[in-house]
Scaffold this active site. Structure first.
Site, PDB file in Angstrom:
ATOM      1  N   GLN A  16      50.173  65.504  51.098  1.00  0.00           N
ATOM      2  CA  GLN A  16      51.374  64.827  51.605  1.00  0.00           C
ATOM      3  C   GLN A  16      52.259  64.208  50.526  1.00  0.00           C
ATOM      4  OE1 GLN A  16      52.489  62.656  54.968  1.00  0.00           O
ATOM      5  NE2 GLN A  16      50.532  61.643  54.607  1.00  0.00           N
ATOM      6  N   ILE A  17      51.626  63.423  49.633  1.00  0.00           N
ATOM      7  CA  ILE A  17      52.417  62.763  48.585  1.00  0.00           C
ATOM      8  C   ILE A  17      52.963  63.821  47.633  1.00  0.00           C
ATOM      9  CG2 ILE A  17      52.385  61.141  46.635  1.00  0.00           C
ATOM     10  CD1 ILE A  17      50.220  59.556  48.158  1.00  0.00           C
ATOM     11  N   ASP A  43      45.573  71.750  42.619  1.00  0.00           N
ATOM     12  CA  ASP A  43      44.870  71.301  43.820  1.00  0.00           C
ATOM     13  C   ASP A  43      43.526  72.009  43.895  1.00  0.00           C
ATOM     14  OD1 ASP A  43      44.337  69.970  46.329  1.00  0.00           O
ATOM     15  OD2 ASP A  43      46.511  69.780  46.575  1.00  0.00           O
ATOM     16  N   GLY A  90      42.624  62.949  44.920  1.00  0.00           N
ATOM     17  CA  GLY A  90      41.442  62.090  44.923  1.00  0.00           C
ATOM     18  C   GLY A  90      40.696  62.339  46.212  1.00  0.00           C
ATOM     19  N   ARG A  99      31.792  52.421  50.738  1.00  0.00           N
ATOM     20  CA  ARG A  99      32.655  52.355  49.547  1.00  0.00           C
ATOM     21  C   ARG A  99      32.031  53.094  48.368  1.00  0.00           C
ATOM     22  NH1 ARG A  99      33.866  46.786  47.520  1.00  0.00           N
ATOM     23  NH2 ARG A  99      35.062  47.813  45.894  1.00  0.00           N
ATOM     24  N   ASN A 132      43.736  56.450  45.324  1.00  0.00           N
ATOM     25  CA  ASN A 132      42.905  55.250  45.452  1.00  0.00           C
ATOM     26  C   ASN A 132      41.423  55.537  45.232  1.00  0.00           C
ATOM     27  OD1 ASN A 132      44.921  53.379  45.971  1.00  0.00           O
ATOM     28  ND2 ASN A 132      45.151  54.127  48.058  1.00  0.00           N
ATOM     29  N   ARG A 163      57.779  47.384  47.970  1.00  0.00           N
ATOM     30  CA  ARG A 163      57.591  46.823  49.315  1.00  0.00           C
ATOM     31  C   ARG A 163      57.978  45.347  49.326  1.00  0.00           C
ATOM     32  NH1 ARG A 163      51.721  49.822  50.280  1.00  0.00           N
ATOM     33  NH2 ARG A 163      52.532  51.595  51.484  1.00  0.00           N
ATOM     34  N   HIS A 188      45.608  47.386  43.402  1.00  0.00           N
ATOM     35  CA  HIS A 188      46.377  48.034  44.471  1.00  0.00           C
ATOM     36  C   HIS A 188      45.466  48.088  45.702  1.00  0.00           C
ATOM     37  CE1 HIS A 188      48.959  50.643  46.728  1.00  0.00           C
ATOM     38  NE2 HIS A 188      48.018  51.565  46.801  1.00  0.00           N
ATOM     39  N   SER A 243      51.453  56.533  53.791  1.00  0.00           N
ATOM     40  CA  SER A 243      52.817  56.530  53.244  1.00  0.00           C
ATOM     41  C   SER A 243      52.908  57.547  52.111  1.00  0.00           C
ATOM     42  CB  SER A 243      53.190  55.137  52.745  1.00  0.00           C
ATOM     43  OG  SER A 243      52.075  54.498  52.176  1.00  0.00           O
TER      44      SER A 243
END
EC number: 1.1.1.37
Length: 332
Positions: A16-17, A43, A90, A99, A132, A163, A188, A243
């Site tokens: 997407q990004i 990719d 990522g 996590r 992230n 933002r 972040h 986003s």
């Protein structure tokens, strides 16, 4: 004299990004309207067909600045000769994942991409990590690409910075271009600290502090901060997707300011390798206010920090130390 093309790598380019970012780069939004580019898109094999579709669209768009496209699933081919690397690829956290599982997947991705960049990128390649956990992915990349100068490895907190500008602009009903010098401190993540104590707004009678114009400390110390911290989650809730447009746009802002320079009197937020400024532990990648000149960033020094800010800055540093320890435990 026409400029030599700059080679820009985008990893995760079929996502997407990536899909939002590559046309911005090809249009000159990242490096300027007179700077030709050659796009390198990487990719995973699973996305190879989609990646080829993006390449077809780039050809179809006939961007005058786009002098070539490399679309590949091979990291060495993707990294060869690149001057700028935007690491969007990522492993996203999925429901039910711990996590540590996510961290260990990303550690292995960033370890292998670090070595490909170190061996094959152009000297002085500038790296921006978007995926992230961005700060910690960037730290792993730095560890495993020791020949890339640490000042060349950064992570994206410009999205949070933008933002924060947007929230102030909406609150005061002023153009966002009239607001400057908000700061994102730290990670972040939802522990980041959006700080308006040094921010100003351009008015008909000169620049005025944001606090003075907003006249509502309860909002600035409460809802403003939480809105910026939680904005990513709010967009996922509304769009059912993360986003991408704003992330891509802020990645362009980050690289453009780094390469071209920040306007006089303006600072921006970048996740950079801490040197101990503002008593932030050295050895973390932490978001600071910076100015940029001649392709180099410099942390803005000497800003007064009140007690409330200090606590928030320390809290996000603590989280980054925990993430760093978790990442290192995945390596052993």
């Amino acid at each position: 004299m026409a400029k030599e093309p700059v080679r820009v790598l985008v990893t995760g380019a079929a996502g997407q990004i990536g899909y939002a970012l590559v046309p911005m780069i090809a249009r000159g939004i990242m490096l300027g309207a007179d700077q030709p580019v050659i796009l390198h898109m990487l990719d995973i094999p699973f996305a190879a067909e989609a990646l080829n579709g993006v390449k077809m669209e780039l050809v179809d768009a006939a961007f005058p600045l786009l002098k070539g496209v490399v679309a590949t699933t091979d990291a060495v081919e993707a990294c060869t000769g690149v001057n700028v690397a935007v690491m969007v690829g990522g492993f996203p956290r999925k429901e039910g994942m711990e996590r540590k599982d996510v961290m260990s997947k990303n550690v292995s991705i960033y370890k292998s991409q670090a070595s490909a960049l170190e061996k094959h990128a152009a000297p002085n390649c500038k790296v921006l990590v978007v995926a992230n956990p961005a700060n910690t992915n960037a730290l792993i990349l730095k560890e495993f690409a020791p020949s890339i100068p640490e000042k060349n490895i950064t992570c994206l907190t410009r999205l949070d910075h933008n933002r924060a500008l947007g929230q102030v602009s909406e609150r005061l009903s002023v153009p966002v271009s009239d607001v400057k010098n908000v700061i994102i401190w730290g990670n972040h993540s939802s522990t980041q600290y959006p700080d308006v104590n040094h921010a100003t707004v351009k008015t008909s009678v000169g620049e005025k502090p944001v606090r003075e114009l907003v006249k509502n400390d309860e909002w600035l110390n409460g809802e403003f901060i939480s809105t910026v911290q939680q904005r990513g989650a709010a967009i996922i809730k509304a769009r059912k997707l993360s986003s991408a447009l704003s992330a891509a746009s802020s990645a362009c802002d980050h690289i453009r300011d780094w390469v071209v320079g920040t306007p006089e009197g303006t600072f921006v937020s970048m996740g950079v390798y801490s040197d101990g400024s503002y008593n932030v532990p050295a050895g973390l990648i932490y978001s600071f206010p910076v100015t940029c000149r001649n392709g180099e960033w410099t942390i803005v020094q000497g800003l007064p920090i009140d007690d409330a800010s200090r606590k928030k800055m320390d809290l996000t540093a603590e989280e980054l130390k925990e993430e760093k320890d978790l990442a290192y435990s995945c390596l052993s």
